[in-house]
Design a protein around this motif. Structure first.
Motif, short mmCIF file in Angstrom:
data_model
loop_
_atom_site.label_atom_id
_atom_site.label_comp_id
_atom_site.label_asym_id
_atom_site.label_seq_id
_atom_site.Cartn_x
_atom_site.Cartn_y
_atom_site.Cartn_z
N PRO A 189 0.46 4.79 1.31
CA PRO A 189 0.16 6.50 1.71
C PRO A 189 0.89 7.72 1.17
O PRO A 189 0.94 7.28 0.34
N ARG A 190 0.21 8.27 1.64
CA ARG A 190 0.44 10.06 1.10
C ARG A 190 1.22 10.62 1.71
O ARG A 190 2.34 11.24 1.41
N VAL B 209 7.43 -0.09 7.02
CA VAL B 209 6.87 0.80 5.70
C VAL B 209 8.25 0.84 5.27
O VAL B 209 9.23 1.06 6.00
N GLN C 101 0.84 10.93 7.92
CA GLN C 101 -0.12 11.27 8.81
C GLN C 101 -1.26 10.19 8.14
O GLN C 101 -1.86 9.78 9.02
N ASP C 102 -0.96 9.20 6.77
CA ASP C 102 -2.04 8.43 6.31
C ASP C 102 -2.09 7.50 7.76
O ASP C 102 -3.02 6.29 7.32
N LEU C 103 -0.94 6.38 7.78
CA LEU C 103 -0.90 5.69 9.23
C LEU C 103 -0.37 6.15 10.26
O LEU C 103 -1.03 5.19 11.23
N TYR D 176 3.87 -0.68 3.35
CA TYR D 176 3.68 0.14 2.82
C TYR D 176 4.54 0.70 2.11
O TYR D 176 6.11 0.36 2.79
N LEU E 170 6.56 4.90 1.18
CA LEU E 170 5.94 5.97 1.16
C LEU E 170 7.59 6.46 0.42
O LEU E 170 8.76 6.24 0.50
N ARG F 180 0.31 -1.08 0.04
CA ARG F 180 -0.17 0.17 -0.13
C ARG F 180 1.19 1.45 0.80
O ARG F 180 1.92 1.23 0.54
#
Length: 282
Positions: free
Chosen positions: A7-8, A247, A11-13, A275, A277, A5
């Motif tokens: 995330p942007r 992540v 903060q999305d986590l 995730y 990033l 996944r």
């Protein structure tokens, strides 16, 4: 990375995890300056009520590492705990040395970065300059930006010939320096092992440092504790072996790899992050 996944930003986590175990080199900074947005992201993550432990494969003890983060511009109080592999090794050595009864202090060949002595400060060790005199080799850092590998081979060969144990407190094989990536302490330890000598590894991806980190965090739910890092071999594989979600961050070591090299590392270490990033930003 088929099921990862994206995330942007961190903060999305916030609603997914309660605790964050965050690597420093390659995620927060490059050794000389913070990555854009990293200082603010760490502050905002803390302000969101999250518990943050910075986990580093640094052979230096935790306190000097924290002081470096402050010098680089990170804000005091934007993390709860700092744990380095050097700190774990120091405590292990302290315990073992206390078990010794009588006799002379162990003679230690210390290989550190920029003359750092925090790895042995306060321990009953006699520092020697030659592997021929050493009872133990403590490899806490590399000066690969100043010396070539032959320099280290010459230092280590007399110790290897006597089967002296090397304690490697920084398993990173590549390090970020002002002159670009260079071989890290982990690569020096590999060369020592190739000589047939014993090496004990402390740090990511090995279990002991995660056990200490989780204990410091108060043993939170594993599913609510994220390991954040830029190294597939150390941060992602290590976090997964510890049973923690991971992540992967696209800066640092990861940013220097081609797509094929990333795929090979994922295959080689049987690791896939939960995730991805592109950078540690809010």
């Amino acid at each position: 990375m088929h099921n990862v996944r994206i995330p942007r930003g961190i903060q999305d986590l916030v609603d997914v995890f309660d605790c964050f175990i965050v690597d420093q080199f390659g995620v927060l900074h490059d050794g000389t300056r913070p990555y854009p947005g990293a200082v603010d992201a760490l502050v905002m993550l803390k302000q969101a009520g999250k518990t943050i432990l910075v986990l580093s494969n640094s052979g230096r003890r935790s306190a000097p590492n924290e002081q470096r983060l402050l010098r680089l511009g990170f804000q005091n109080g934007s993390w709860d705990y700092f744990l380095s592999s050097g700190e774990v090794a120091w405590k292990r050595l302290e315990g073992k040395l206390k078990e010794r009864v009588g006799g002379e202090p162990l003679k230690c060949l210390l290989m550190a970065r920029e003359g750092d002595r925090s790895a042995v400060e306060g321990l009953p060790l006699e520092i020697v300059d030659s592997g021929a005199d050493a009872d133990i080799v403590l490899l806490s850092g590399s000066m690969g930006d100043r010396f070539d590998m032959d320099h280290y081979r010459r230092l280590l060969e007399p110790a290897a010939a006597r089967n002296v144990t090397c304690l490697c407190t920084n398993p990173d094989k590549i390090m970020l320096t002002e002159v670009g990536p260079r071989f890290g302490a982990g690569r020096i330890a590999e060369v020592y092992a190739e000589m047939g000598a014993p090496v004990t590894w402390i740090g990511k991806p090995f279990p002991e440092i995660y056990e200490v980190a989780v204990e410091m965090l108060g043993r939170p739910l594993a599913a609510r504790t994220a390991c954040v890092g830029d190294s597939i071999e150390h941060d992602i594989a290590g976090g997964q072996r510890a049973g923690l979600p991971t992540v992967l961050v696209g800066t640092g070591i990861l940013g220097m790899l081609t797509g094929a090299e990333k795929a090979e590392l994922l295959r080689q270490h049987g690791a896939e992050p939960d995730y991805f990033l592109p950078a540690f930003v809010w």
